[in-house]
Design an enzyme around this catalytic site. Structure first.
Site, PDB file in Angstrom:
ATOM      1  N   LYS A   1      26.510  35.810  37.059  1.00 41.39           N
ATOM      2  CA  LYS A   1      26.527  36.329  35.705  1.00 41.39           C
ATOM      3  C   LYS A   1      27.696  37.317  35.577  1.00 41.39           C
ATOM      4  CE  LYS A   1      25.799  40.192  35.865  1.00 41.39           C
ATOM      5  NZ  LYS A   1      26.540  41.280  36.543  1.00 41.39           N
TER       6      LYS A   1
ATOM      7  N   TYR B   1      21.950  42.328  31.521  1.00 36.31           N
ATOM      8  CA  TYR B   1      20.566  42.372  32.016  1.00 36.31           C
ATOM      9  C   TYR B   1      19.609  42.803  30.911  1.00 36.31           C
ATOM     10  CZ  TYR B   1      22.114  41.883  36.873  1.00 36.31           C
ATOM     11  OH  TYR B   1      22.639  41.415  38.046  1.00 36.31           O
TER      12      TYR B   1
HETATM   13  P1  NAD Z   1      33.668  42.595  44.249  1.00 34.24           P
HETATM   14  O1  NAD Z   1      34.856  43.275  43.687  1.00 34.24           O
HETATM   15  O2  NAD Z   1      32.921  43.281  45.332  1.00 34.24           O
HETATM   16  O3  NAD Z   1      34.075  41.150  44.783  1.00 34.24           O
HETATM   17  C1  NAD Z   1      34.950  40.316  44.083  1.00 34.24           C
HETATM   18  C2  NAD Z   1      35.626  39.373  45.053  1.00 34.24           C
HETATM   19  O4  NAD Z   1      36.572  38.586  44.333  1.00 34.24           O
HETATM   20  C3  NAD Z   1      36.411  40.121  46.141  1.00 34.24           C
HETATM   21  O5  NAD Z   1      36.173  39.512  47.376  1.00 34.24           O
HETATM   22  C4  NAD Z   1      37.854  39.920  45.754  1.00 34.24           C
HETATM   23  O6  NAD Z   1      38.737  39.884  46.850  1.00 34.24           O
HETATM   24  C5  NAD Z   1      37.805  38.568  45.053  1.00 34.24           C
HETATM   25  N1  NAD Z   1      38.906  38.356  44.135  1.00 34.24           N
HETATM   26  C6  NAD Z   1      39.592  37.206  44.019  1.00 34.24           C
HETATM   27  N2  NAD Z   1      40.563  37.318  43.116  1.00 34.24           N
HETATM   28  C7  NAD Z   1      40.523  38.569  42.657  1.00 34.24           C
HETATM   29  C8  NAD Z   1      41.282  39.279  41.700  1.00 34.24           C
HETATM   30  N3  NAD Z   1      42.306  38.690  41.037  1.00 34.24           N
HETATM   31  N4  NAD Z   1      40.968  40.548  41.461  1.00 34.24           N
HETATM   32  C9  NAD Z   1      39.921  41.144  42.093  1.00 34.24           C
HETATM   33  N5  NAD Z   1      39.165  40.510  43.018  1.00 34.24           N
HETATM   34  C10 NAD Z   1      39.462  39.223  43.300  1.00 34.24           C
HETATM   35  O7  NAD Z   1      32.698  42.260  43.031  1.00 34.24           O
HETATM   36  P2  NAD Z   1      31.166  41.890  43.091  1.00 34.24           P
HETATM   37  O8  NAD Z   1      30.361  43.091  42.775  1.00 34.24           O
HETATM   38  O9  NAD Z   1      30.851  41.145  44.316  1.00 34.24           O
HETATM   39  O10 NAD Z   1      31.042  40.928  41.793  1.00 34.24           O
HETATM   40  C11 NAD Z   1      31.440  39.569  41.841  1.00 34.24           C
HETATM   41  C12 NAD Z   1      30.639  38.788  40.797  1.00 34.24           C
HETATM   42  O11 NAD Z   1      29.259  38.881  41.121  1.00 34.24           O
HETATM   43  C13 NAD Z   1      30.766  39.330  39.373  1.00 34.24           C
HETATM   44  O12 NAD Z   1      30.782  38.268  38.461  1.00 34.24           O
HETATM   45  C14 NAD Z   1      29.524  40.161  39.183  1.00 34.24           C
HETATM   46  O13 NAD Z   1      29.100  40.221  37.820  1.00 34.24           O
HETATM   47  C15 NAD Z   1      28.529  39.405  40.026  1.00 34.24           C
HETATM   48  N6  NAD Z   1      27.462  40.270  40.552  1.00 34.24           N
HETATM   49  C16 NAD Z   1      26.180  39.900  40.371  1.00 34.24           C
HETATM   50  C17 NAD Z   1      25.154  40.679  40.836  1.00 34.24           C
HETATM   51  C18 NAD Z   1      23.723  40.255  40.661  1.00 34.24           C
HETATM   52  O14 NAD Z   1      22.833  41.045  40.952  1.00 34.24           O
HETATM   53  N7  NAD Z   1      23.479  39.031  40.217  1.00 34.24           N
HETATM   54  C19 NAD Z   1      25.433  41.886  41.503  1.00 34.24           C
HETATM   55  C20 NAD Z   1      26.765  42.237  41.697  1.00 34.24           C
HETATM   56  C21 NAD Z   1      27.772  41.421  41.212  1.00 34.24           C
END
Ligand code: NAD
Length: 369
Positions: free
Chosen positions: A133, A217
Site C-alpha cells: 500500500k 489506514y
Molecule cells: P524503505 O525506504 O525502508 O525501503 C524502500 C526500498 O526501496 C529501499 O530498499 C530502497 O533502496 C529501494 N529503492 C529503490 N529505488 C529507490 C529510489 N529511487 N528511492 C528510494 N528508495 C529506492 O521504505 P519502506 O518503509 O520499506 O516502504 C516500502 C513500501 O512498503 C512503501 O510502499 C510503504 O508504503 C510500504 N510499507 C508498508 C507497511 C505495512 O505495514 N503494510 C509498512 C511500511 C512500509
C-alpha cells in the site's frame, strides 16, 4: 439471542472465527498444497524487518528470490536467507524473473511511485503480484495494474495486512453485525512524526504526503468498519510550507466520509502527531481500538448496556503478516479473488484523489459508484 449470549458472541467468538478465514473462504484442506515462491523487490525496512523473516513461518509460501539495486544487500540477504546467486536480481535484470520457475509471486515493496511499473512488469513476466500500500500514486496507475494482471491471467493483491489481523476482523464483524445498533459515527486516526530526508517526503517517489502513507489506514479502516462505500468526501489540509519536510507533500489532512447507510466517518491523517486508533459508535454502544492497526499489541474495548469490556482474542496460529503472505497462494490454489484485491486498492486510490480534490477546491466531492 439473549443480551448475555449476544455479548459473549461479540467479545469472544467472532474475531476468532473470522481469523480462521470463514468470512471470505479459503483453500479447501483436501487440495494439494505447496509452498509458493516469493521474489521480494526492494530490500528496505518493511521488506527486511517484517516480510522476509515471516516467509519462513508460512504454510504456503517461501522466499525464493531477491531484487535490489544494491549488490551488497543482495549478497547480505542472499547469504542470510540461502538465496543462490542465480535467484538474485538487480533492477536491470528484473525481467529475467520470467525464466525462473521458482518464482510464483513478486512482492513489490518499493517507494510508492515504483509500485505500478514493477507490478506490471511482474505480471508481464507471468508472475502473480503482491503490492504494498498505497497500491500506486494514482487511480489511473492502479487501473493499469489491474488490467496488466487480468491480461496476463495472474492475481493481484495489495498488502493490507489489517484484513488478516484478528482484532480488525473482529471489529469489522462487530460493527457490521448490528450489535452496537446502526453505525452512526466512525472516527479513524492515523499519523506519526515524519523524520526529514526520506523518500516519503519527496512527491516524485511518494505521490503525496501523510494521506498516501499513513492516512490510507484511516481511510481503509473507515471503509471496512462501515462495510460499504462512501458517497461523499470532504477534506481540509494543514501544511506548514516553511517546514522543509513539507516542500512537496502535505502534512495533516482531515477528511470526512458520508456512507449511504447513514454513517459519517471523521478521519485524521498526520505527519506531525502520533495516532493509531478508531472508534465505531452505534446507537446502542461503541467499539474502540487503540492501537488499532499496529504490527503487534492491539487493544480493543466494546461498550454496550452501560458496560465496557476489554476484548481479548486468542493468539492466532498465523500472525497478520503470515496470514497475508499465505492468503495469495490460497487464492491461487482455490482460483478465487484475493481478499485484499487490486479492486480494493483501486477504491482507496479513487478516494484519495477525491480527498485531495476536496482539500484543494474547498468543497465536498460526490462520488459515483
Ligand atoms: P524503505 O525506504 O525502508 O525501503 C524502500 C526500498 O526501496 C529501499 O530498499 C530502497 O533502496 C529501494 N529503492 C529503490 N529505488 C529507490 C529510489 N529511487 N528511492 C528510494 N528508495 C529506492 O521504505 P519502506 O518503509 O520499506 O516502504 C516500502 C513500501 O512498503 C512503501 O510502499 C510503504 O508504503 C510500504 N510499507 C508498508 C507497511 C505495512 O505495514 N503494510 C509498512 C511500511 C512500509
Amino acid at each position: 439471542m439473549t443480551g448475555q449470549a449476544d455479548r459473549r458472541l461479540v467479545l469472544a467468538g467472532m474475531g476468532a472465527t473470522l481469523a480462521a478465514g470463514t468470512l471470505w473462504g479459503r483453500a479447501r484442506a483436501a487440495e494439494p498444497t505447496r509452498r509458493f515462491g516469493y521474489a521480494v523487490v526492494g530490500l528496505g525496512s518493511y521488506a527486511t524487518n517484517q516480510i522476509m523473516p515471516r516467509l519462513a513461518e508460512c504454510e504456503h509460501a517461501r522466499l525464493t528470490a531477491l531484487v535490489s539495486g544494491t549488490p551488497e544487500k543482495l549478497e547480505r540477504y542472499g547469504s542470510e536467507y540461502g538465496i543462490p546467486a542465480t535467484h538474485r536480481y538487480s533492477y536491470a535484470q528484473f525481467d529475467r524473473i520470467r525464466d525462473n520457475p521458482d518464482i510464483d509471486i513478486v512482492y513489490v515493496i518499493l517507494p510508492n511511485s515504483m509500485h505500478a511499473e514493477y507490478s506490471i512488469r511482474a505480471a508481464q513476466a507471468g508472475k502473480h503480484v503482491m503490492c504494498e500500500k498505497p497500491m500506486a500514486v494514482s487511480a489511473a496507475e492502479a487501473e493499469a495494474m489491474i488490467a496488466a494482471c487480468r491480461q496476463a491471467g495472474t492475481k493481484l493483491m495489495i498488502g493490507y495486512r489489517s484484513h488478516f489481523e484478528p482484532y480488525n476482523l473482529h471489529a469489522m464483524e462487530v460493527a457490521r453485525s448490528g450489535v452496537l445498533g446502526p453505525t452512526r459515527i466512525i472516527t479513524s486516526e492515523h499519523g506519526f512524526y515524519a523524520q526529514p530526508n526520506q523518500w516519503r517526503l519527496h512527491r516524485p517517489l511518494s505521490g503525496g504526503g501523510s494521506l498516501m502513507d499513513i492516512g490510507i489506514y484511516a481511510l481503509n479502516a473507515a471503509r471496512y468498519l462501515a462495510g460499504e462505500e462512501p458517497v461523499e468526501v470532504s477534506a481540509m489540509e494543514q501544511t506548514d510550507k516553511s517546514d522543509p519536510r513539507f516542500a512537496t507533500v502535505e502534512d495533516r489532512i482531515d477528511f470526512h466520509l458520508r456512507f449511504p447507510g447513514g454513517a459519517l466517518a471523521s478521519c485524521v491523517s498526520s505527519y506531525n502527531s502520533n495516532h493509531n486508533a478508531y472508534r465505531v459508535h452505534g446507537q446502542g454502544g461503541w467499539l474502540r481500538a487503540e492501537p488499532a492497526t499496529s504490527y503487534t499489541g492491539h487493544q480493543m474495548w466494546v461498550h454496550r448496556d452501560g458496560e465496557t469490556q476489554q476484548v481479548r482474542l486468542p493468539t492466532p496460529a498465523k500472525n497478520q503478516f503470515v496470514a497475508q503472505l499465505d492468503h495469495l497462494p490460497e487464492a491461487i490454489m482455490a482460483g478465487t479473488e484475493p481478499r485484499a484485491s487490486g479492486e480494493e486498492g483501486l477504491r482507496d486510490m479513487r478516494l484519495i484523489e477525491a480527498i485531495y480534490q476536496s482539500a484543494r477546491e474547498g468543497r465536498a466531492i460526490k462520488l459515483t459508484a
